[in-house]
Scaffold this active site. Sequence first.
Site, mmCIF file in Angstrom:
data_model
loop_
_atom_site.group_PDB
_atom_site.id
_atom_site.type_symbol
_atom_site.label_atom_id
_atom_site.label_comp_id
_atom_site.label_asym_id
_atom_site.label_seq_id
_atom_site.Cartn_x
_atom_site.Cartn_y
_atom_site.Cartn_z
ATOM 1 N N LYS A 120 -28.332 81.680 127.851
ATOM 2 C CA LYS A 120 -28.522 82.262 129.190
ATOM 3 C C LYS A 120 -27.172 82.567 129.836
ATOM 4 O O LYS A 120 -27.040 83.539 130.583
ATOM 5 C CB LYS A 120 -29.339 81.319 130.080
ATOM 6 C CG LYS A 120 -30.788 81.106 129.637
ATOM 7 C CD LYS A 120 -31.681 82.306 129.928
ATOM 8 C CE LYS A 120 -33.157 81.958 129.763
ATOM 9 N NZ LYS A 120 -34.043 83.114 129.959
ATOM 10 N N LEU A 174 -44.472 83.884 133.506
ATOM 11 C CA LEU A 174 -43.845 84.674 134.583
ATOM 12 C C LEU A 174 -43.852 86.162 134.263
ATOM 13 O O LEU A 174 -43.964 86.996 135.164
ATOM 14 C CB LEU A 174 -42.406 84.183 134.809
ATOM 15 C CG LEU A 174 -42.284 82.709 135.221
ATOM 16 C CD1 LEU A 174 -40.819 82.310 135.410
ATOM 17 C CD2 LEU A 174 -43.067 82.446 136.508
ATOM 18 N N ARG A 179 -43.075 72.677 126.577
ATOM 19 C CA ARG A 179 -41.873 72.451 125.759
ATOM 20 C C ARG A 179 -40.778 71.678 126.490
ATOM 21 O O ARG A 179 -39.873 71.142 125.863
ATOM 22 C CB ARG A 179 -41.305 73.796 125.299
ATOM 23 C CG ARG A 179 -42.222 74.515 124.335
ATOM 24 C CD ARG A 179 -41.755 75.917 124.064
ATOM 25 N NE ARG A 179 -42.596 76.551 123.077
ATOM 26 C CZ ARG A 179 -43.693 77.256 123.358
ATOM 27 N NH1 ARG A 179 -44.068 77.416 124.608
ATOM 28 N NH2 ARG A 179 -44.415 77.804 122.393
ATOM 29 N N SER A 232 -31.253 71.205 114.095
ATOM 30 C CA SER A 232 -30.691 71.828 112.893
ATOM 31 C C SER A 232 -29.946 73.087 113.336
ATOM 32 O O SER A 232 -30.142 73.592 114.454
ATOM 33 C CB SER A 232 -31.822 72.203 111.930
ATOM 34 O OG SER A 232 -32.617 73.223 112.499
ATOM 35 N N ARG A 238 -36.004 89.575 118.230
ATOM 36 C CA ARG A 238 -34.897 89.158 117.361
ATOM 37 C C ARG A 238 -34.504 90.242 116.364
ATOM 38 O O ARG A 238 -33.440 90.176 115.767
ATOM 39 C CB ARG A 238 -35.279 87.877 116.605
ATOM 40 C CG ARG A 238 -35.374 86.675 117.519
ATOM 41 C CD ARG A 238 -35.893 85.451 116.804
ATOM 42 N NE ARG A 238 -37.337 85.483 116.621
ATOM 43 C CZ ARG A 238 -38.075 84.425 116.276
ATOM 44 N NH1 ARG A 238 -37.480 83.269 116.057
ATOM 45 N NH2 ARG A 238 -39.379 84.509 116.155
ATOM 46 N N GLY A 283 -44.240 89.715 128.154
ATOM 47 C CA GLY A 283 -45.110 90.024 129.296
ATOM 48 C C GLY A 283 -46.542 89.540 129.160
ATOM 49 O O GLY A 283 -47.349 89.722 130.063
ATOM 50 N N TYR A 331 -29.081 76.932 135.181
ATOM 51 C CA TYR A 331 -28.100 76.261 134.314
ATOM 52 C C TYR A 331 -27.297 77.253 133.463
ATOM 53 O O TYR A 331 -26.508 76.842 132.621
ATOM 54 C CB TYR A 331 -28.737 75.133 133.492
ATOM 55 C CG TYR A 331 -29.893 75.484 132.575
ATOM 56 C CD1 TYR A 331 -29.746 76.349 131.491
ATOM 57 C CD2 TYR A 331 -31.145 74.887 132.763
ATOM 58 C CE1 TYR A 331 -30.792 76.640 130.640
ATOM 59 C CE2 TYR A 331 -32.209 75.168 131.913
ATOM 60 C CZ TYR A 331 -32.023 76.049 130.855
ATOM 61 O OH TYR A 331 -33.067 76.327 130.009
#
Length: 287
Positions: free
Chosen positions: A165, A21, A202, A107, A69, A17, A150
């Site tokens: 996703k 977006l 990116r 990798s 993570r 956040g 996608y």
Amino acid sequence: MLRDDALKGKTIVVTGGGSGLGKSMTRYFLELGARVAITSRNLEKLENTAKELSAETGGECLALACDVRHYDQVETMRDQVIAHFGKVDILLNNAAGNFISPTERLSANAFDTIIDIVLKGTKNCTLAFGKHWIDQKQENTNVLNIVTTYAWTGSAYVVPSATAKAGVLAMTRSLAVEWAKYGMRFNAIAPGPFPTKGAWDRLLPGDLKEKFDLAKKVPLKRVGDHQELANLAAYLVSDFSAYVNGEVITIDGGEWLKGAGQFNLLEAVPEEMWDMLEAMIRARKSK
Ligand code: HXC
Ligand code: NAP
């Protein structure tokens, strides 16, 4: 779009956040009366955003460091938000990692990094908050996941992101059914191109921005405005969408359908050619 105070009384956690977006959605949630906790890895960035948005909207925004993570960090973050606000009603899984690369250049760790942030991160947050809501018998909660178009078409050069996703979309639809009995809703948004520094640096580094102008891929001939996405997100997390469950809503100006429709490329045929083409087709009838 929604009326004033549409999110009053709601507490929302927005992962990622502090920028892009996530920041734009947080701003609108605060404007609509919600209390919002923003989380990501970079605490200084989060604190600056929280200060800026609180001053702008008069709303209460809490900044907490949490790498999605790691499940233990997610549980700690959840407990900190609850200690501060008393409860959480809504989880917005927005944090993501992505970069363009031919897949053979990746990798194993590069691939894992994206899967870990996007798919495992969403799983970690969903499990931590979902289990808490079930234990507390807290109903009228919901999870909103940010995916991409996608997620169902797949996409070359962003394969880890597409893979992750797609998993998030499957999780959204699966839990929409399984956990509805606990009073939880699950929905997703699939945005088209919405310029942000995180994504553009990116995905379109250097002069790729000019070479591949994403607006040209969109039937509406423009990229998205952050407020347009925030409007949809606010609706989906609010009680106004109480009967929307298990849905993924695309907000892309028609971009992915333009890429999919077999004859959509005929847009390139000049207007003046259509008389000739029609005459050629009609002439076939008499043969
Ligand atoms: C190949 C790369 C690479 C690149 C990193 N790696 N960048 N490999 N090409 N460009 C490799 C590294 O060498 C390493 O593998 C592994 O990936 C992990 O990299 P780290 O830098 O150690 O990871 P970390 O610090 O955790 O950073 C994660 C990150 C970074 C994803 C690489 O970009 C990040 O923090 N991103 C967060 C924000 C973000 O990505 N926003 C965009 C979201 S846009 P080795 O093997 O060397 O250890 C989006 C959809 C947009 O999701 C759709 C638009 C239409
Ligand atoms: P962004 O600003 O880079 O947002 C990504 C956020 O995720 C950052 O705030 C980042 O903060 C956070 N993050 C990354 N790794 C994390 C981790 N391990 N733990 C916790 N937080 C982490 O890019 P954005 O464009 O706004 O993207 C937001 C969402 O929209 C993503 O889900 C993206 O896939 C989706 N999306 C964007 C577009 C677009 O056109 N922009 C299109 C389709 C989908 P830290 O670096 O501080 O951790």
